[in-house]
Design an enzyme around this catalytic site. Structure first.
Site, PDB file in Angstrom:
ATOM      1  N   ASN A   1       0.852  -1.188   0.000  1.00 43.33           N
ATOM      2  CA  ASN A   1       0.000   0.000   0.000  1.00 43.33           C
ATOM      3  C   ASN A   1       0.895   1.247   0.000  1.00 43.33           C
ATOM      4  OD1 ASN A   1      -1.452   2.284   1.039  1.00 43.33           O
ATOM      5  ND2 ASN A   1      -3.115   0.895   1.563  1.00 43.33           N
TER       6      ASN A   1
ATOM      7  N   HIS B   1       0.853   6.246   1.721  1.00 42.65           N
ATOM      8  CA  HIS B   1       1.644   7.185   2.528  1.00 42.65           C
ATOM      9  C   HIS B   1       2.683   7.940   1.710  1.00 42.65           C
ATOM     10  CE1 HIS B   1      -0.445   6.186   6.097  1.00 42.65           C
ATOM     11  NE2 HIS B   1      -0.189   4.917   5.939  1.00 42.65           N
TER      12      HIS B   1
ATOM     13  N   ARG C   1       2.973  19.014   0.991  1.00 43.62           N
ATOM     14  CA  ARG C   1       3.366  20.268   0.337  1.00 43.62           C
ATOM     15  C   ARG C   1       2.565  20.528  -0.944  1.00 43.62           C
ATOM     16  NH1 ARG C   1       8.247  22.395   2.580  1.00 43.62           N
ATOM     17  NH2 ARG C   1       7.782  22.037   4.755  1.00 43.62           N
TER      18      ARG C   1
ATOM     19  N   HIS D   1      -5.725   3.463  -1.734  1.00 37.76           N
ATOM     20  CA  HIS D   1      -7.079   3.744  -1.243  1.00 37.76           C
ATOM     21  C   HIS D   1      -7.480   5.123  -1.768  1.00 37.76           C
ATOM     22  CE1 HIS D   1      -9.902   4.011   2.547  1.00 37.76           C
ATOM     23  NE2 HIS D   1     -10.554   4.199   1.409  1.00 37.76           N
TER      24      HIS D   1
ATOM     25  N   ARG E   1      -9.705   7.765  -1.323  1.00 37.80           N
ATOM     26  CA  ARG E   1     -10.663   8.181  -0.295  1.00 37.80           C
ATOM     27  C   ARG E   1     -11.564   9.279  -0.834  1.00 37.80           C
ATOM     28  NH1 ARG E   1      -8.792   6.241   4.989  1.00 37.80           N
ATOM     29  NH2 ARG E   1     -10.609   7.282   5.806  1.00 37.80           N
TER      30      ARG E   1
ATOM     31  N   ARG F   1      -7.430  12.643   0.311  1.00 39.46           N
ATOM     32  CA  ARG F   1      -6.397  13.246   1.176  1.00 39.46           C
ATOM     33  C   ARG F   1      -4.985  12.799   0.790  1.00 39.46           C
ATOM     34  NH1 ARG F   1      -7.391   9.849   6.702  1.00 39.46           N
ATOM     35  NH2 ARG F   1      -9.504  10.632   6.486  1.00 39.46           N
ATOM     36  N   HIS F   2      -4.868  11.666   0.086  1.00 40.40           N
ATOM     37  CA  HIS F   2      -3.524  11.270  -0.375  1.00 40.40           C
ATOM     38  C   HIS F   2      -3.577  10.882  -1.853  1.00 40.40           C
ATOM     39  CE1 HIS F   2      -5.273   7.509   1.032  1.00 40.40           C
ATOM     40  NE2 HIS F   2      -4.935   7.698   2.291  1.00 40.40           N
TER      41      HIS F   2
ATOM     42  N   GLU G   1      -8.563   0.055  -3.049  1.00 36.78           N
ATOM     43  CA  GLU G   1      -9.392   0.049  -1.835  1.00 36.78           C
ATOM     44  C   GLU G   1     -10.402   1.167  -1.978  1.00 36.78           C
ATOM     45  OE1 GLU G   1      -7.203   0.580   1.756  1.00 36.78           O
ATOM     46  OE2 GLU G   1      -6.030  -1.211   1.424  1.00 36.78           O
TER      47      GLU G   1
ATOM     48  N   THR H   1      -8.210   3.226   8.013  1.00 34.45           N
ATOM     49  CA  THR H   1      -9.436   2.430   8.086  1.00 34.45           C
ATOM     50  C   THR H   1      -9.555   1.799   9.472  1.00 34.45           C
ATOM     51  OG1 THR H   1      -8.998   1.895   5.782  1.00 34.45           O
ATOM     52  CG2 THR H   1     -10.726   0.639   6.864  1.00 34.45           C
TER      53      THR H   1
ATOM     54  N   GLU I   1     -10.342  -9.927   3.019  1.00 35.94           N
ATOM     55  CA  GLU I   1      -9.116  -9.503   3.701  1.00 35.94           C
ATOM     56  C   GLU I   1      -9.445  -9.361   5.174  1.00 35.94           C
ATOM     57  OE1 GLU I   1      -6.980  -6.085   2.103  1.00 35.94           O
ATOM     58  OE2 GLU I   1      -6.106  -5.710   4.086  1.00 35.94           O
TER      59      GLU I   1
ATOM     60  N   HIS J   1      -3.405  -4.950   7.735  1.00 39.57           N
ATOM     61  CA  HIS J   1      -3.607  -3.798   8.614  1.00 39.57           C
ATOM     62  C   HIS J   1      -2.705  -3.900   9.835  1.00 39.57           C
ATOM     63  CE1 HIS J   1      -5.409  -0.176  10.135  1.00 39.57           C
ATOM     64  NE2 HIS J   1      -6.041  -0.080   8.989  1.00 39.57           N
TER      65      HIS J   1
ATOM     66  N   HIS K   1       2.016   1.003   5.952  1.00 41.30           N
ATOM     67  CA  HIS K   1       2.719   1.967   6.784  1.00 41.30           C
ATOM     68  C   HIS K   1       4.116   1.502   7.186  1.00 41.30           C
ATOM     69  CE1 HIS K   1       3.545   4.287  10.503  1.00 41.30           C
ATOM     70  NE2 HIS K   1       3.073   5.269   9.748  1.00 41.30           N
TER      71      HIS K   1
HETATM   72  N1  PXP Z   1      -5.651  -3.249   4.255  1.00 40.74           N
HETATM   73  C1  PXP Z   1      -6.612  -2.300   4.299  1.00 40.74           C
HETATM   74  C2  PXP Z   1      -7.982  -2.675   3.896  1.00 40.74           C
HETATM   75  C3  PXP Z   1      -6.298  -0.980   4.676  1.00 40.74           C
HETATM   76  O1  PXP Z   1      -7.270  -0.045   4.712  1.00 40.74           O
HETATM   77  C4  PXP Z   1      -4.974  -0.657   5.007  1.00 40.74           C
HETATM   78  C5  PXP Z   1      -4.631   0.747   5.397  1.00 40.74           C
HETATM   79  O2  PXP Z   1      -4.747   1.584   4.310  1.00 40.74           O
HETATM   80  C6  PXP Z   1      -4.011  -1.676   4.932  1.00 40.74           C
HETATM   81  C7  PXP Z   1      -4.377  -2.963   4.586  1.00 40.74           C
HETATM   82  C8  PXP Z   1      -2.585  -1.406   5.272  1.00 40.74           C
HETATM   83  O3  PXP Z   1      -2.475  -1.105   6.604  1.00 40.74           O
HETATM   84  P1  PXP Z   1      -1.081  -0.582   7.171  1.00 40.74           P
HETATM   85  O4  PXP Z   1      -0.781   0.715   6.494  1.00 40.74           O
HETATM   86  O5  PXP Z   1      -1.320  -0.456   8.620  1.00 40.74           O
HETATM   87  O6  PXP Z   1      -0.059  -1.642   6.812  1.00 40.74           O
END
Ligand code: PXP
Length: 255
Positions: free
Chosen positions: A7, A10, A18, A43, A45, A49-50, A74, A105, A155, A202, A225
């Protein structure tokens, strides 16, 4: 063989700090793929926001040119997002709950309570040939609900497991950690028994990933993350490769 969806939201979060052009999530996706990612996850959203719409289109073009790599979108199951999925055609859509004020999430999608609202969206995405996954809590009723909706994959939310792991100071044998892991394991088996693909994700990181990666029949982990955080120091290619090495070391032999 167990696969990883990376993912890269970030990376876009840093760009939006910026409102500038860097770092480019496309370049991040490219590096994640070079590190071994099987899937790129973003994702989109409601508040953008990102990740934004243009990112999703450009990522789709990138994965199209990269054999064997999926794009996983997502999204909330709203008509707006379903329309975007229709145009962009990601390989997979993971349906998630979305609340405006949340940082990330929080909690799985309640596919039982929202059955009527979700049915049409799932059917539309499936008709378009996409893999439809539902991000749910590790609960047998939710697994049954996702199956009734016709989802191809679930998931499982590993946040409670990760939280217990951290609260126990990383003591994997601590009872609450074992309890949360067992919830994921047994819901995973229910997913497989219902002929869906077992995904999880997650709050997984380099310390807590292996007990989850070792679960039988797990097809994919989705991690963001921790990988992007490590990439600040090592680069994304290396951060993804390190995570894959840990997953493979732990993975059940025939997964
Ligand atoms: N799976 C889903 C459905 C999520 O919403 C997220 C966060 O965006 C992740 C996985 C990844 O989570 P993390 O960033 O905590 O690894």
């Amino acid at each position: 063989m167990i696969q990883i969806g990376v993912n890269i939201d970030h990376v876009a979060t840093v760009r939006e700090a910026r409102r500038g052009g860097e770092p480019d999530p496309l370049r991040a996706a490219h590096d994640a793929i070079l590190g071994g990612a099987h899937c790129i996850t973003v994702h989109l959203r409601e508040d953008r926001r990102h990740i934004n719409d243009d990112d999703v289109t450009r990522l789709r073009d990138l994965v199209e040119r990269t054999a064997g790599v999926k794009l996983n979108l997502e999204m909330a199951a709203t008509s707006e997002l379903i329309g975007i999925a229709r145009n962009v055609r990601p390989h997979m859509c993971t349906l998630v709950p979305e609340r405006r004020m949340e940082i990330t999430t929080e909690g799985g999608l309640d596919v039982v309570a929202l059955r009527n609202e979700l049915a049409d969206g799932v059917a539309q995405l499936k008709d378009l040939g996409m893999i439809v996954s539902a991000f749910i809590d590790p609960d047998p009723e939710q697994v049954a609900g996702a199956s009734k909706l016709g989802c191809d994959a679930c998931e499982l939310h590993t946040g409670p497991y990760a939280h217990a792991f951290s609260a126990a100071g990383g003591d994997f044998l601590h009872k609450p950690v074992q309890r949360e892991l067992e919830r994921v394991r047994s819901a995973g088996q229910a997913i497989v028994e219902r002929r869906m693909r077992f995904h999880a994700g997650h709050a997984l990181n380099y310390h807590n990933v292996q007990p989850v990666a070792a679960l039988s029949d797990l097809a994919e982990l989705h991690i963001g993350h921790a990988i992007v955080s490590r990439a600040i120091f090592t680069g994304l290619r290396e951060a993804v490769a390190e995570m894959i090495a840990l997953m493979r070391e732990a993975a059940a032999p025939n997964t």
